[in-house]
Design a protein around this motif. Structure first.
Motif, short mmCIF file in Angstrom:
data_model
loop_
_atom_site.label_atom_id
_atom_site.label_comp_id
_atom_site.label_asym_id
_atom_site.label_seq_id
_atom_site.Cartn_x
_atom_site.Cartn_y
_atom_site.Cartn_z
N ALA A 291 0.84 -1.21 0.00
CA ALA A 291 0.00 0.00 0.00
C ALA A 291 0.87 1.26 0.00
O ALA A 291 0.60 2.21 -0.75
CB ALA A 291 -0.91 -0.01 1.22
N ILE A 292 1.93 1.27 0.79
CA ILE A 292 2.78 2.47 0.86
C ILE A 292 3.56 2.65 -0.44
O ILE A 292 3.68 3.76 -0.97
CB ILE A 292 3.74 2.39 2.07
N VAL A 315 4.37 -6.78 12.36
CA VAL A 315 5.18 -7.40 11.29
C VAL A 315 4.96 -6.66 9.97
O VAL A 315 5.91 -6.37 9.24
CB VAL A 315 4.85 -8.90 11.16
N ASN A 316 3.72 -6.28 9.68
CA ASN A 316 3.44 -5.50 8.47
C ASN A 316 4.22 -4.19 8.48
O ASN A 316 4.77 -3.77 7.45
CB ASN A 316 1.95 -5.20 8.36
N ALA A 317 4.28 -3.55 9.66
CA ALA A 317 5.01 -2.29 9.76
C ALA A 317 6.51 -2.52 9.54
O ALA A 317 7.18 -1.74 8.84
CB ALA A 317 4.77 -1.66 11.12
N LEU A 318 7.04 -3.62 10.12
CA LEU A 318 8.47 -3.90 9.97
C LEU A 318 8.84 -4.25 8.53
O LEU A 318 9.94 -3.95 8.07
CB LEU A 318 8.89 -5.04 10.91
N VAL A 319 7.91 -4.86 7.83
CA VAL A 319 8.19 -5.21 6.43
C VAL A 319 8.13 -3.96 5.55
O VAL A 319 8.90 -3.81 4.59
CB VAL A 319 7.18 -6.29 5.94
N ALA A 320 7.26 -3.03 5.89
CA ALA A 320 7.12 -1.82 5.07
C ALA A 320 8.25 -0.81 5.31
O ALA A 320 8.55 0.00 4.44
CB ALA A 320 5.78 -1.15 5.39
N ALA A 321 8.87 -0.88 6.48
CA ALA A 321 9.83 0.17 6.86
C ALA A 321 11.27 -0.15 6.46
O ALA A 321 11.61 -1.29 6.15
CB ALA A 321 9.77 0.37 8.38
#
Ligand code: ADP
Ligand code: MG
Length: 442
Positions: A291-292, A315-321
């Motif tokens: 999405a980002i 985990v979603n945040a860690l994968v996106a960052a």
């Protein structure tokens, strides 16, 4: 009470043969505790000041003696014998002679001199305007003092200067913009350590200083949305729709009122179900990353405010960052559980996101009155080295008040210590971003 009208002084007749002060003073710490809380009496620190001078020959000064006899009465204490054999009590609290004010001989009043000084001019806007050549509306703000150096400024003026610096009304870019978008995940599985507060205030600080910033609220409690005053009641399109229903981020992102260059993707209570619903979704760990990446707006910073858990949302945040920012509260237990977070970050780096690194540690809620805060700071700095920002966020009541007004502390009270510290932290992050962009994004 004694014959001469005196009362026993309880501070002198303490048990164990010596005075026991109620208050103890810390004189620095030593491992054996020898210097801890020890307050010794000395005659010079005797708080009792007697104004009545001793009648000559009847009282003996004991001010030079380091010991205090335990007894005070004429019957059981030493005394001076008068010629008539009567025992005269020693006035143990008699102050040293040097402390007595000498008797001032009576002097005749000087002859009245007529007052020829001009009558004081009332301090009104009109008189100030006349004095300083200003308009009447400007005049009330004119200070009579002209500080020459910054440290001479009175605290109010300092606060006003800080406020102007933080609010940056001219909107110029005073914090350097990075070459490419820095996506920072604000994570710590402990609750109440300042993740949301840090996200909101850093985002506002950077946005006020010329950076384009997006905040993604990934906590079902929606605190970041509240702090930025973005609607997030049931029915508002939110990050849940992006994660589960693949709605593009730009359709749910909202502008933040009053802060140009700042957007927020809110979280509603719907997000509470996302942890479970995500389990059966394709590419469940990288929904937010997609999405980002698909968001067409160019941002300098994306801050993801994580929930206090290590579940699929985090985990979603860690994968996106690319970067993890860990706020650490300066309290006992602060480092407990951090290993688990670091292990998760390592797992995500190995399997899902090789560019991920812990880039920033921020110490929050620092209470400088406690040794504990110092000890935690030392521990964290020893362990994480220069990842720890020099700026430390103090415990500050203005920081905790701000969300109830739907504001960051930067706008709620820009002159406060909390706002200044978050401003300094944001500045450090921005400067690090342009100094080390290669290693950071490698
Ligand atoms: P988290 O997101 O990690 O759960 P929050 O940012 O919501 O933590 O902070 C928890 C509580 O502590 C909130 O009530 C917040 O207002 C308060 N708080 C955070 N930072 C400070 C600070 N520097 N001084 C005082 N209170 C703070
Ligand atoms: Mg939070």
């Amino acid at each position: 009470m004694h014959d001469d009208g005196r009362y026993d002084d309880p501070s002198v007749t303490g048990s164990a043969g010596g005075p026991v002060p109620r208050e103890t003073t810390y004189h620095g710490w030593s491992p054996d505790g020898a210097s801890r809380g020890v307050s010794t009496w000395s005659p010079d620190r005797d708080p009792v000041v007697h104004r009545d001078p001793p009648a000559s020959g009847t009282a003996r000064s004991v001010s030079g003696s380091p010991e205090l006899p335990a007894a005070r009465t004429a019957s059981d204490g030493p005394g001076d014998a008068s010629p008539g054999g009567q025992v005269i009590p020693i006035r143990r609290n008699a102050a040293p002679a040097a402390r007595f004010e000498p008797a001032v001989p009576h002097q005749p009043a000087p002859e009245a001199v007529p007052d020829v000084s001009p009558a004081p001019v009332p301090d009104t806007p009109a008189t100030q305007a006349a004095t300083y050549g200003l308009t009447a509306t400007e005049a009330p703000y004119v200070s009579r003092e002209t500080p020459t150096r910054e440290e001479d400024d009175p605290p109010l003026a300092m606060e006003a200067m800080r406020a102007v610096q933080i609010l940056n009304p001219s909107g110029e870019v005073t914090m350097p913009r990075p070459d490419r978008t820095r996506i920072m995940c604000v994570a710590n599985q402990k609750g109440g350590v300042g993740k949301t507060t840090t996200t909101v205030n850093l985002a506002v600080a950077l946005a006020l200083h010329g950076n384009r910033v997006l905040v993604v609220d990934l906590d079902p409690q929606g605190n970041a949305s509240t702090g930025l005053n973005v609607p997030h009641h049931t029915g508002v399109p939110d990050v849940y729709d992006c994660l589960i229903n693949s709605v593009p981020l730009e359709e749910v992102a909202q502008t933040v009122e009053g802060i140009p260059n700042l957007w927020c993707v809110p979280a509603t209570i719907d997000l509470a179900g996302a942890e479970i619903e995500l389990v059966s979704v394709v590419a469940r760990e990288s929904r937010l990353d997609r999405a980002i990446t698909a968001y067409p707006g160019h941002f300098d910073y994306v801050f993801i405010d994580c929930p206090p858990s290590l579940g699929l949302l985090t985990v979603n945040a860690l994968v996106a960052a690319q970067e993890v920012l860990i706020p650490i509260q300066c309290e006992y237990y602060a480092l407990e559980g951090l290993n688990q977070l670091i292990n998760n970050i390592n797992l995500v780096r190995q399997h899902l996101n090789p560019r991920l690194e812990v880039s920033t540690i921020l110490l929050t809620m620092y209470d400088r009155r406690t040794r504990l805060a110092d000890a935690v700071e030392q521990d964290v700095r020893n362990h994480f080295g220069d990842k720890v920002l020099q700026a430390v966020i103090p415990r500050n009541v203005r920081v905790s008040e701000a969300p109830s007004y739907g504001q960051s502390v930067m706008t709620y009270d820009p002159g406060s210590r909390g706002a200044t510290s978050y401003f300094e932290a944001a500045q450090e992050i921005a400067e690090r971003g342009v100094k080390e962009p290669v290693s950071r994004n490698a």
